[in-house]
Design a protein around this motif. Structure first.
Motif, PDB file in Angstrom:
ATOM      1  N   SER A  58      -1.661  -5.908  10.304  1.00 21.56           N
ATOM      2  CA  SER A  58      -0.819  -5.735   9.122  1.00 21.56           C
ATOM      3  C   SER A  58      -0.918  -4.314   8.591  1.00 21.56           C
ATOM      4  N   TYR A  59      -2.159  -3.786   8.548  1.00 21.27           N
ATOM      5  CA  TYR A  59      -2.315  -2.396   8.110  1.00 21.27           C
ATOM      6  C   TYR A  59      -1.562  -1.466   9.039  1.00 21.27           C
ATOM      7  N   GLY A  75       2.240  -1.725   8.605  1.00 15.33           N
ATOM      8  CA  GLY A  75       2.691  -1.090   7.377  1.00 15.33           C
ATOM      9  C   GLY A  75       2.620   0.421   7.466  1.00 15.33           C
ATOM     10  N   LEU A 129       5.212   1.915   9.818  1.00 15.91           N
ATOM     11  CA  LEU A 129       6.534   1.955   9.196  1.00 15.91           C
ATOM     12  C   LEU A 129       6.630   3.144   8.244  1.00 15.91           C
ATOM     13  N   ILE A 130       5.608   3.309   7.392  1.00 16.68           N
ATOM     14  CA  ILE A 130       5.641   4.401   6.420  1.00 16.68           C
ATOM     15  C   ILE A 130       5.676   5.752   7.140  1.00 16.68           C
ATOM     16  N   ILE A 186       8.995   6.478   9.086  1.00 22.37           N
ATOM     17  CA  ILE A 186      10.132   6.719   8.198  1.00 22.37           C
ATOM     18  C   ILE A 186       9.997   8.076   7.511  1.00 22.37           C
ATOM     19  N   MET A 192      10.738  -1.900  -2.333  1.00 24.54           N
ATOM     20  CA  MET A 192      10.443  -3.219  -1.790  1.00 24.54           C
ATOM     21  C   MET A 192       9.011  -3.649  -2.105  1.00 24.54           C
ATOM     22  N   LEU A 218       4.900   8.854  -2.030  1.00 24.19           N
ATOM     23  CA  LEU A 218       5.833   8.389  -1.013  1.00 24.19           C
ATOM     24  C   LEU A 218       7.288   8.554  -1.440  1.00 24.19           C
ATOM     25  N   LEU A 247      13.628   2.090   1.190  1.00 25.40           N
ATOM     26  CA  LEU A 247      13.513   0.643   1.250  1.00 25.40           C
ATOM     27  C   LEU A 247      12.517   0.211   2.330  1.00 25.40           C
ATOM     28  N   LEU A 248      12.655   0.822   3.501  1.00 20.04           N
ATOM     29  CA  LEU A 248      11.773   0.439   4.611  1.00 20.04           C
ATOM     30  C   LEU A 248      10.347   0.926   4.383  1.00 20.04           C
ATOM     31  N   ALA A 249      10.214   2.176   3.927  1.00 20.49           N
ATOM     32  CA  ALA A 249       8.870   2.726   3.742  1.00 20.49           C
ATOM     33  C   ALA A 249       8.107   1.912   2.699  1.00 20.49           C
ATOM     34  N   PHE A 288       8.618  -1.153   2.010  1.00 19.35           N
ATOM     35  CA  PHE A 288       8.253  -2.448   2.599  1.00 19.35           C
ATOM     36  C   PHE A 288       6.933  -2.316   3.343  1.00 19.35           C
ATOM     37  N   GLY A 289       6.761  -1.168   4.011  1.00 21.18           N
ATOM     38  CA  GLY A 289       5.484  -0.902   4.674  1.00 21.18           C
ATOM     39  C   GLY A 289       4.335  -0.918   3.674  1.00 21.18           C
ATOM     40  N   VAL A 290       4.558  -0.311   2.503  1.00 20.31           N
ATOM     41  CA  VAL A 290       3.538  -0.329   1.456  1.00 20.31           C
ATOM     42  C   VAL A 290       3.224  -1.771   1.076  1.00 20.31           C
ATOM     43  N   LEU A 339       3.488  -4.454   2.904  1.00 18.49           N
ATOM     44  CA  LEU A 339       2.681  -5.110   3.954  1.00 18.49           C
ATOM     45  C   LEU A 339       1.209  -4.741   3.797  1.00 18.49           C
ATOM     46  N   VAL A 340       0.962  -3.446   3.543  1.00 22.17           N
ATOM     47  CA  VAL A 340      -0.423  -2.992   3.409  1.00 22.17           C
ATOM     48  C   VAL A 340      -1.070  -3.640   2.178  1.00 22.17           C
ATOM     49  N   GLN A 382      -2.058  -7.200   2.728  1.00 22.94           N
ATOM     50  CA  GLN A 382      -3.245  -7.348   3.557  1.00 22.94           C
ATOM     51  C   GLN A 382      -4.503  -6.984   2.775  1.00 22.94           C
ATOM     52  N   VAL A 383      -4.389  -5.965   1.897  1.00 28.34           N
ATOM     53  CA  VAL A 383      -5.527  -5.615   1.041  1.00 28.34           C
ATOM     54  C   VAL A 383      -5.916  -6.835   0.204  1.00 28.34           C
ATOM     55  N   ARG A 385      -5.382  -9.893   0.862  1.00 26.51           N
ATOM     56  CA  ARG A 385      -5.935 -10.912   1.742  1.00 26.51           C
ATOM     57  C   ARG A 385      -7.401 -10.607   2.051  1.00 26.51           C
ATOM     58  N   ASP A 386      -7.696  -9.329   2.265  1.00 22.36           N
ATOM     59  CA  ASP A 386      -9.070  -8.957   2.603  1.00 22.36           C
ATOM     60  C   ASP A 386      -9.989  -9.021   1.393  1.00 22.36           C
ATOM     61  N   VAL A 388      13.079 -11.549  -3.546  1.00 22.99           N
ATOM     62  CA  VAL A 388      14.434 -11.647  -3.002  1.00 22.99           C
ATOM     63  C   VAL A 388      15.408 -12.099  -4.086  1.00 22.99           C
TER      64      VAL A 388
END
Lengths: 408, 294
Positions: free
Chosen positions: A350-351, A354, A357-358, A361, B37, B86, B98-100, B102-104, B106-107, B110-111, B113-114, B226
């Motif tokens: 996941s890291y 992510g 992607l960053i 882009i 996002m 960013l 928007l995509l970048a 979304f990457g944030v 995801l990270v 996960q943070v 979650r950990d 959403v």
């Protein structure tokens, strides 16, 4: 697990791209549409891709790994469509999972129905029997027929995308709005599927397939055939994308991406152009989904939600959205990285995803395919010092927002 | 009749959470034309902040009151960081932002979650929010009422801030015409940062609210984001008025459709209704009027 043979395929397939850019750099237009490789190089690249996937992979890998790579190939088919719609058309299709799901569920319904028909007439798919559903839902009925199934896989997503796309593009809904509505679509489809516990398996999805158009899935030879079929479809889709990119339509599509108003002022209808590209992308996603089912053996809402839809886009972004081979190679590489990294470090993926992607882009919007171009441009810069550098990546136009409200 | 009323109440309650999320989104989108996002993950951050505050203070009532400003500041600060490192670099590439982001997201998931585990955690609801109110035979939980009041109060404060305070006026000036605002001595960078802090902070407050409804997991943000985007699209970008109307309309619509069909169909119909609505008003309910060829 190593993937030497596909890696060997990578540079050779990326080669034509670089050569093409080099030609453009010397002021000789590469083809009718900028950014599209010349015919020989494109077909050469397709041949290399086909040989790498269809000859080298089965030669060097065992059944399990070939099956694994088959799954990547299905994702790459989706990527070709995203490259067309997003890279060439500027439409960020964040909801391809919806179309992937249509293809996958249609195929799954057909396979379950034909499995049930083998057991006897009027036999229901076993999950329905388990959930106590005594009657076949009406929307399963047409997919008994193989022809209807194949037609449905191609036409249903085109219909949905055509309706949604045309109604939005006609009203000039675009950019981030379009992307968000796409995401809402895939979220709604996923919720819808989860709710269909007794008709579509709910969150468990559909699985337990035994045959694919009469071919037993237990036979390794048949599995290999399905793998080769997926590879063939992938190459065919790349050829289709290439044909579309090179055509007048492809020129209009890029023009619409870079200056929709200008295209409109010139008398063309951007809505139609965008709708066609969106429909093509939806169709490719659906075909990818349909082939995913016999290869992977299960389809469930988790493979088509918001996050998987973004994962499709990540591969395209990494490979190079606007290029011909970038989306395919990017999708293959990212899918391979996911399956090997996720095994080694479950939370690390996941890291990685992510951050990838960053970084892509922000630092490399044109993807890996643009590396050669960047390198050449830099060399040209140091050569004469005064190259008119457009300063933008090839994929996203220099979108300078007009000053708002100046005259209101 | 009482079922209808309780569905209406549920709809208003969905709408009030959506409103908190959507106003923040709409502010940042209006200010910079940027879709964040990771906004959904600010909800998650706000929710976990509430959890942490409760672990420290133990008392449920006290910690809820402390959690609201804490979540606002934590989520806002996170928003500032993302803006600074960013989004600032991607202003002219809205789709890429928007995509970048979304990457944030995801990270950040996960943070979470950990740090807190994949299992959802529960925040205790204070005793004074545990009862129900009877309205025309329908049962209205106090916690839902509290969320509604919180949402109205916070959004009201934002409206006042934007309308009356010097900073709010400067933000609006930047939205309307960035160049002219800069010429008039407004630091548009400062306004961008302020808007982002405010917008992200609002998502944090929404996070406090959602802890009262259910348990808090790493992906809690994605379930709201959403719908919040749909609110922004339908309401028009950069207008709080539009977000208010759209949030409650969509919330009630969803609850009513859920009542007459099923929960899984409701989302789909709401999307169809929004697309149909965009046929009539492609810019949403209210749009900041511009002369640009959008």
């Amino acid at each position: 697990m190593s993937l030497t043979s596909t890696e060997r395929g990578d540079p050779s397939a990326a080669g034509p791209d670089e050569a093409r850019v080099g030609d453009a750099g010397r002021g000789r237009p590469a083809g009718p549409v900028p950014g599209v490789p010349r015919r020989g190089l494109a077909y050469g690249g397709m041949a290399v891709l086909a040989i790498a996937l269809m000859v080298l992979v089965p030669m060097f890998f065992g059944t399990f790994q070939v099956n694994q790579i088959g799954r990547f190939v299905c994702l790459a088919i989706v990527a070709v469509g995203i490259g067309l719609a997003w890279g060439r058309g500027g439409m960020l299709t964040m909801g391809q999972g919806a179309f992937f799901g249509i293809g996958a569920y249609v195929m799954a319904m057909h396979m379950l129905l034909s499995d049930a028909a083998l057991r006897g007439p009027d036999t229901l798919p076993s999950f329905m029997v388990l959930s106590g559903n005594g009657e076949l839902p009406w929307f399963w009925e047409p997919f008994r027929s193989g022809t209807v199934t194949v037609l449905g896989i191609v036409l249903l997503p085109a219909l949905v995308a055509g309706l949604l796309g045309f109604s939005l593009f006609k009203r000039k809904v675009k950019g981030a709005y379009f992307a968000i509505l796409n995401q809402a679509l895939v979220a709604a489809v996923a919720v819808l599927l989860i709710g269909q516990q007794d008709t579509l398996g709910g969150s468990n999805g559909l699985s337990g397939f035994q045959s694919f158009f009469g071919l037993s899935l237990a036979d390794p030879l048949n599995q290999q055939f399905i793998y080769l079929l997926a590879c063939g479809v992938l190459v065919a889709m790349v050829a289709l994308a290439y044909w579309m990119m090179r055509s007048r339509f492809g020129e209009l599509l890029v023009a619409t991406r870079d200056g929709e108003e200008r295209v409109r002022f010139l008398g063309y209808d951007p809505a139609g152009v965008k709708t066609i590209a969106y429909m093509a992308a939806a169709m490719m996603a659906s075909i990818g989904g349909a082939l995913f089912v016999p290869i992977v053996g299960i389809i469930s809402p988790t493979s088509i939600g918001v996050a998987p839809s973004i994962a499709f886009v990540i591969g395209v972004a990494v490979g190079g959205r606007g290029s011909l081979f970038g989306p395919v190679l990017g999708a293959l590489a990212v899918a391979w990285a996911e399956s090997s990294l996720a095994q080694a470090f479950p939370s690390g993926w996941s890291y990685f995803q992510g951050l990838l992607l960053i970084l892509v882009i922000v630092l490399l919007p044109g993807g890996v395919a643009s590396l050669g171009q960047r390198f050449r441009r830099r060399r040209a810069d140091s050569g004469n010092g005064s190259t008119p550098d457009p300063g933008t990546d090839p994929a996203e136009p220099a979108h300078v927002p007009a000053p708002k409200g100046t005259l209101t | 009749m009482d079922i209808l009323i309780s569905q209406l109440v549920a709809g208003v309650s969905i709408g009030s959470v959506l409103l908190l999320v959507a106003v923040g989104l709409s502010l940042t989108f209006g200010q910079m034309g940027v879709i964040n996002m990771a906004h959904g993950e600010f909800i998650m951050v706000g929710a976990y902040t509430t959890y942490v505050v409760q672990r420290i203070l133990v008392d449920a009532g006290l910690s809820l009151l402390f959690a609201i400003p804490a979540a606002f500041v934590v989520a806002g600060a996170l928003g500032l960081i993302i803006e600074q490192f960013l989004i600032r670099h991607l202003y002219h590439r809205p789709l890429d932002t928007l995509l970048a982001t979304f990457g944030v997201g995801l990270v950040l998931q996960q943070v979470a979650r950990d740090v807190f585990g994949a299992q959802a955690v529960d925040v205790a609801v204070p005793g004074w929010l545990q009862g129900n109110l009877q309205v025309f035979g329908a049962v209205v939980p106090y916690s839902r009422l509290f969320i509604l009041v919180l949402s109205i109060a916070v959004v009201g404060a934002v409206v006042l801030f934007m309308a009356k305070s010097p900073a709010g006026r400067q933000i609006r000036a930047t939205v309307l015409n960035r160049d002219l605002a800069e010429t008039s001595g407004i630091s548009s960078r400062r306004m961008d940062r302020m808007t982002f802090f405010l917008g992200s902070g609002l998502a944090g407050v929404a996070g406090v609210a959602v802890t009262l409804i259910g348990s808090t997991g790493p992906t809690i943000g994605t379930s709201y984001i959403v719908d919040a985007f749909l609110v922004v699209v339908a309401g028009g970008i950069g207008k709080i008025k539009g977000a208010v109307i759209a949030a409650f309309t969509l919330g009630v619509l969803q609850a009513l459709i859920e009542y007459s069909t099923s929960a899984s169909l409701a989302k789909f119909f709401v999307l169809v209704i929004v697309v149909a609505f965009l046929q009539l008003r492609p810019q949403g309910l209210f749009a900041v009027k511009t002369r640009s060829l959008a």
